[in-house]
Enzyme design. Structure first.
Site, short mmCIF file in Angstrom:
data_model
loop_
_atom_site.label_atom_id
_atom_site.label_comp_id
_atom_site.label_asym_id
_atom_site.label_seq_id
_atom_site.Cartn_x
_atom_site.Cartn_y
_atom_site.Cartn_z
N HIS A 123 -47.90 53.05 -8.11
CA HIS A 123 -48.91 51.99 -8.22
C HIS A 123 -49.56 52.09 -9.60
CE1 HIS A 123 -49.45 51.54 -3.56
NE2 HIS A 123 -48.48 50.80 -4.01
N TYR A 134 -49.86 60.53 1.87
CA TYR A 134 -49.43 59.13 1.87
C TYR A 134 -50.33 58.31 2.80
CZ TYR A 134 -45.72 55.48 2.32
OH TYR A 134 -44.98 54.32 2.34
N HIS A 152 -48.48 48.15 4.75
CA HIS A 152 -49.84 48.05 4.24
C HIS A 152 -50.13 46.75 3.51
CE1 HIS A 152 -48.81 49.16 -0.13
NE2 HIS A 152 -47.68 49.01 0.51
N ASP A 196 -41.34 47.94 -5.27
CA ASP A 196 -40.54 49.16 -5.11
C ASP A 196 -39.42 48.98 -4.09
OD1 ASP A 196 -42.81 49.00 -3.45
OD2 ASP A 196 -42.65 51.10 -2.88
N HIS A 251 -40.53 43.95 3.16
CA HIS A 251 -41.80 44.01 2.41
C HIS A 251 -41.52 43.53 1.00
CE1 HIS A 251 -45.48 45.63 0.83
NE2 HIS A 251 -45.07 46.86 0.58
N GLU A 253 -43.23 44.21 -1.79
CA GLU A 253 -43.68 45.01 -2.94
C GLU A 253 -42.48 45.45 -3.77
OE1 GLU A 253 -46.52 48.13 -2.04
OE2 GLU A 253 -47.21 48.14 -4.13
N HIS A 297 -39.49 55.30 2.08
CA HIS A 297 -39.76 56.38 1.10
C HIS A 297 -39.55 57.72 1.80
CE1 HIS A 297 -41.62 53.76 -1.88
NE2 HIS A 297 -42.44 53.27 -0.97
N ASP A 331 -42.60 50.95 4.66
CA ASP A 331 -43.55 51.95 4.14
C ASP A 331 -44.10 52.87 5.23
OD1 ASP A 331 -43.58 51.46 1.39
OD2 ASP A 331 -44.99 49.79 1.61
#
Ligand code: FEO
Length: 395
Positions: free
Chosen positions: A23, A193, A146, A83, A79, A81, A226, A165
């Site tokens: 991030h 995390y 999230h 990554d 998701h 995001e 992850h 996530d």
């Protein structure tokens, strides 16, 4: 190279051994991370998530070595995001018309980031799609776990929950499964995390865990996006999340401070002495903010029942390290924790009042009594700090 997960399910993500910040610079990742993508090869070939953009070209090249890209029937984007979606632009250049199954919010995030109008298929909780051989994918929206666009995907038959996530860790490893890695690393990174990413959404997580349980889906594997895949007692991490989501605290008091000329540091040590003198069971930890990693420190706050925060007074205020750290604490919306304030001063002495106010605004129940000391603590002041510590232990 793909790695076997179970039956016709393979991992082909990227292990990022070098990653030390995530991030941007916001989150420390001392042990690297991984971006896990999965390929399911049943009658239909399905790709679940991709990897972070810097690894996009390698990812697509590797994927093309494992399967003719035209034979991929569809992609699931759990998701948006970057990554996990970062290789979509490179992939969609090669297979532009393939459907991407995702939530309505993920369409917004993917379009917002990549400005491409791909062949989106919007799904919501309970929607199913057959992939042949009697197996189905069932979609589960995971709003705010999230991001508003987050989703998990469940594979029937193999009983795998692709949780994205949720339940992950920033942990680089060539080992694919939870039973193959150092358990201390695994649970330290899992807690860090949760504490740093998921704490603000604990109430929603509690609700979501109940919803997942109510679906009564047998879960044999939790394949996160992850870190490791939970295959050995996968429900152990679900049980941990249930604990962590429930205003988690241990019998720990953390004394967190910064100091200019070591007066506030000496108070921290004396306060700890006082706490220990009346409570031999409580774990007391002392941290100088400026010498600590903020995200590791957040893990300690997460475990604490009480946080004793200290700063000397400077410019009628507090040190920016303390102010910044309290701001981070506030963002994370901790619940059910207590706090107390202390600090040295030379002239005006506003620091304890400011810390008290900021910690209250951060949602902590702050002890009415605080402790401030003018100039460096003499013997009497040190004794008084010990007494203050005793009061904190009883608070
Ligand atoms: Fe929310 Fe791992 O991205």
């Amino acid at each position: 190279m793909k790695k076997h997960v179970k039956n016709n399910v393979y991992w082909l993500g990227k292990v990022d051994w070098e990653l030390r910040k995530f991030h941007g610079e916001e989150l420390s990742t001392h042990k690297g991370s991984s971006y896990n993508s999965y390929l399911i090869q049943e009658e239909k070939n399905v790709l679940i998530d991709t990897v972070w953009a810097p690894f996009a070209e390698d990812f697509v090249d590797n994927l093309a070595k494992e399967i003719d890209l035209d034979k991929i029937d569809f992609i699931v984007a759990n998701h948006g995001e970057i990554d996990h979606s970062g290789a979509l632009p490179a992939l969609m250049k090669r297979i532009p018309d393939k459907p991407i199954y995702c939530t309505a919010n993920a369409v917004k995030s993917l379009k917002g980031q990549y400005h491409s109008d791909w062949n989106f298929k919007i799904v919501k909780t309970g929607d199913k799609i057959s992939i042949g051989n009697g197996k189905e994918l069932i979609f589960l929206e995971m709003q705010m776990l999230h991001w508003p666009d987050s989703m998990a995907t469940y594979l029937t038959g193999d009983n795998i929950l692709f949780s994205n996530d949720a339940f992950g860790q920033h942990l680089a490893t060539e080992q694919l499964f939870n039973d193959k890695v150092d358990q201390c690393d695994l649970f330290y990174e899992s807690l860090k995390y949760y504490a740093n990413i998921l704490t603000p959404y604990s109430a929603m997580l509690r609700k979501k865990l109940s919803e997942i349980t109510a679906l009564n889906l047998p879960i044999e594997i939790i394949a996160t996006s992850h870190g490791v895949i939970w295959r050995d007692n996968p429900m152990q991490i679900v049980e941990k999340y249930a604990q962590w989501a429930n205003d988690y605290r241990e019998n720990q008091i953390s004394i967190i401070y910064d100091t200019m000329w070591n007066g506030t540091k000496l108070l921290a040590e004396k306060i700890a002495e006082g706490i220990k003198s009346v409570d031999t069971d409580v774990v007391v930890k002392i941290y100088n903010i400026s010498k600590c990693d903020y995200n590791d420190l957040i893990s300690e706050v997460f475990k604490s029942k009480t946080v004793v925060m200290g700063s000397p007074t400077i410019n009628n205020s507090i040190l920016h390290s303390v102010a910044g750290f309290i701001y981070l604490i506030k963002e994370l919306k901790f619940k059910g924790k207590k706090a107390a304030a202390f600090g040295c001063y030379g002239w005006s002495g506003e620091s304890v009042k400011i810390i008290t106010q900021l910690m209250a605004e951060a949602g902590f129940e702050v002890m009415e009594d605080s402790f401030k000391n003018q100039w460096n603590p003499d013997v009497d002041a040190q004794k008084a700090a010990v007494e203050f510590g005793k009061n904190i232990a009883k608070y």
